[in-house]
Design an enzyme around this catalytic site. Structure first.
Site, PDB file in Angstrom:
ATOM      1  N   GLU A  60       0.803  -1.221   0.000  1.00 11.70           N
ATOM      2  CA  GLU A  60       0.000   0.000   0.000  1.00 11.70           C
ATOM      3  C   GLU A  60       0.840   1.278   0.000  1.00 11.70           C
ATOM      4  O   GLU A  60       0.307   2.382  -0.148  1.00 11.70           O
ATOM      5  CB  GLU A  60      -0.948   0.011   1.207  1.00 11.70           C
ATOM      6  CG  GLU A  60      -2.063  -1.003   1.124  1.00 11.70           C
ATOM      7  CD  GLU A  60      -1.656  -2.449   1.375  1.00 11.70           C
ATOM      8  OE1 GLU A  60      -2.272  -3.351   0.777  1.00 11.70           O
ATOM      9  OE2 GLU A  60      -0.697  -2.693   2.157  1.00 11.70           O
ATOM     10  N   VAL A  81       8.587  -3.815   5.480  1.00 14.72           N
ATOM     11  CA  VAL A  81       9.426  -5.015   5.520  1.00 14.72           C
ATOM     12  C   VAL A  81       8.644  -6.160   4.890  1.00 14.72           C
ATOM     13  O   VAL A  81       7.463  -6.341   5.152  1.00 14.72           O
ATOM     14  CB  VAL A  81       9.895  -5.365   6.953  1.00 14.72           C
ATOM     15  CG1 VAL A  81       8.731  -5.622   7.883  1.00 14.72           C
ATOM     16  CG2 VAL A  81      10.848  -6.553   6.945  1.00 14.72           C
ATOM     17  N   VAL A  82       9.332  -6.886   4.008  1.00 11.57           N
ATOM     18  CA  VAL A  82       8.764  -8.073   3.379  1.00 11.57           C
ATOM     19  C   VAL A  82       9.773  -9.197   3.620  1.00 11.57           C
ATOM     20  O   VAL A  82      10.945  -9.074   3.250  1.00 11.57           O
ATOM     21  CB  VAL A  82       8.546  -7.870   1.865  1.00 11.57           C
ATOM     22  CG1 VAL A  82       7.832  -9.078   1.267  1.00 11.57           C
ATOM     23  CG2 VAL A  82       7.764  -6.591   1.591  1.00 11.57           C
ATOM     24  N   ILE A  83       9.301 -10.242   4.269  1.00 10.82           N
ATOM     25  CA  ILE A  83      10.177 -11.367   4.597  1.00 10.82           C
ATOM     26  C   ILE A  83       9.768 -12.563   3.745  1.00 10.82           C
ATOM     27  O   ILE A  83       8.589 -12.912   3.658  1.00 10.82           O
ATOM     28  CB  ILE A  83      10.113 -11.691   6.097  1.00 10.82           C
ATOM     29  CG1 ILE A  83      10.613 -10.466   6.893  1.00 10.82           C
ATOM     30  CG2 ILE A  83      10.951 -12.931   6.418  1.00 10.82           C
ATOM     31  CD1 ILE A  83      10.495 -10.592   8.392  1.00 10.82           C
ATOM     32  N   HIS A  89       4.824 -14.998  -3.411  1.00 12.93           N
ATOM     33  CA  HIS A  89       4.244 -13.753  -2.900  1.00 12.93           C
ATOM     34  C   HIS A  89       5.326 -12.712  -2.627  1.00 12.93           C
ATOM     35  O   HIS A  89       5.166 -11.531  -2.945  1.00 12.93           O
ATOM     36  CB  HIS A  89       3.445 -14.062  -1.625  1.00 12.93           C
ATOM     37  CG  HIS A  89       2.803 -12.871  -1.003  1.00 12.93           C
ATOM     38  ND1 HIS A  89       3.351 -12.215   0.075  1.00 12.93           N
ATOM     39  CD2 HIS A  89       1.667 -12.208  -1.318  1.00 12.93           C
ATOM     40  CE1 HIS A  89       2.567 -11.200   0.413  1.00 12.93           C
ATOM     41  NE2 HIS A  89       1.538 -11.176  -0.416  1.00 12.93           N
TER      42      HIS A  89
END
Length: 161
Positions: A60, A81-83, A89
């Protein structure tokens, strides 16, 4: 800007810049560190009243950055943060966020501080979150990069017509 080889940026005469920080809500410990680092950097630069907005997740960030850029902000800092997990995904979100924020900056001319961590593990994210004991503070770095770029853009005179 990352680890070894990062530039030493000095920014001055920027207290009057209008700066917004947009932060995702996933991974609250990491996000709290990123937000704290960003707000500390803004205070260090003399920017005492930044706008702080929270969004559900990193995906977003671009749409809110676009609206803020259109509303006259001089610099925007996007924190998230994207883990990596076991599905694609991670790749889709990382590409979408990176491309979206890049597009906002290019289309609007408003610098976007990229403070979105894209990590394989939570430990890597914690190491970059500016928490006590973390070797890196990406929230602080993202603010410094965005505000430094905004100051550079402000110093460019209008072209002769």
């Amino acid at each position: 800007m990352s680890g070894k080889g990062a530039p030493e940026l000095t920014v001055s005469d920027c207290a009057d810049l209008r700066v917004a920080v947009i932060a995702a809500q996933w991974h609250p410990t990491v996000m709290d560190g990123l937000v704290d680092g960003a707000l500390r950097a803004l205070r260090d630069l003399g920017i005492d009243e930044p706008t702080l907005l929270r969004v559900p997740g990193s995906f977003e960030l671009p749409v809110v950055a676009k609206v803020l850029a259109d509303r006259g902000y001089d610099a925007i800092v996007a924190l998230g943060v994207v883990i990596r997990g076991g599905t694609p995904h991670f790749d889709y979100v990382c590409h979408g966020v990176t491309n979206g924020l890049t597009q906002v900056g290019v289309d609007t001319g408003v610098p976007i501080g990229f403070g979105v961590l894209t990590c394989d593990t939570e430990e890597q994210a914690i190491a970059r979150a500016g928490l006590p004991g973390s070797p890196e503070d990406k929230g602080h770095e993202a603010v410094t990069a965005a505000v430094s770029t905004a100051a550079t853009l402000r110093s460019v005179s209008e072209p002769w017509r």
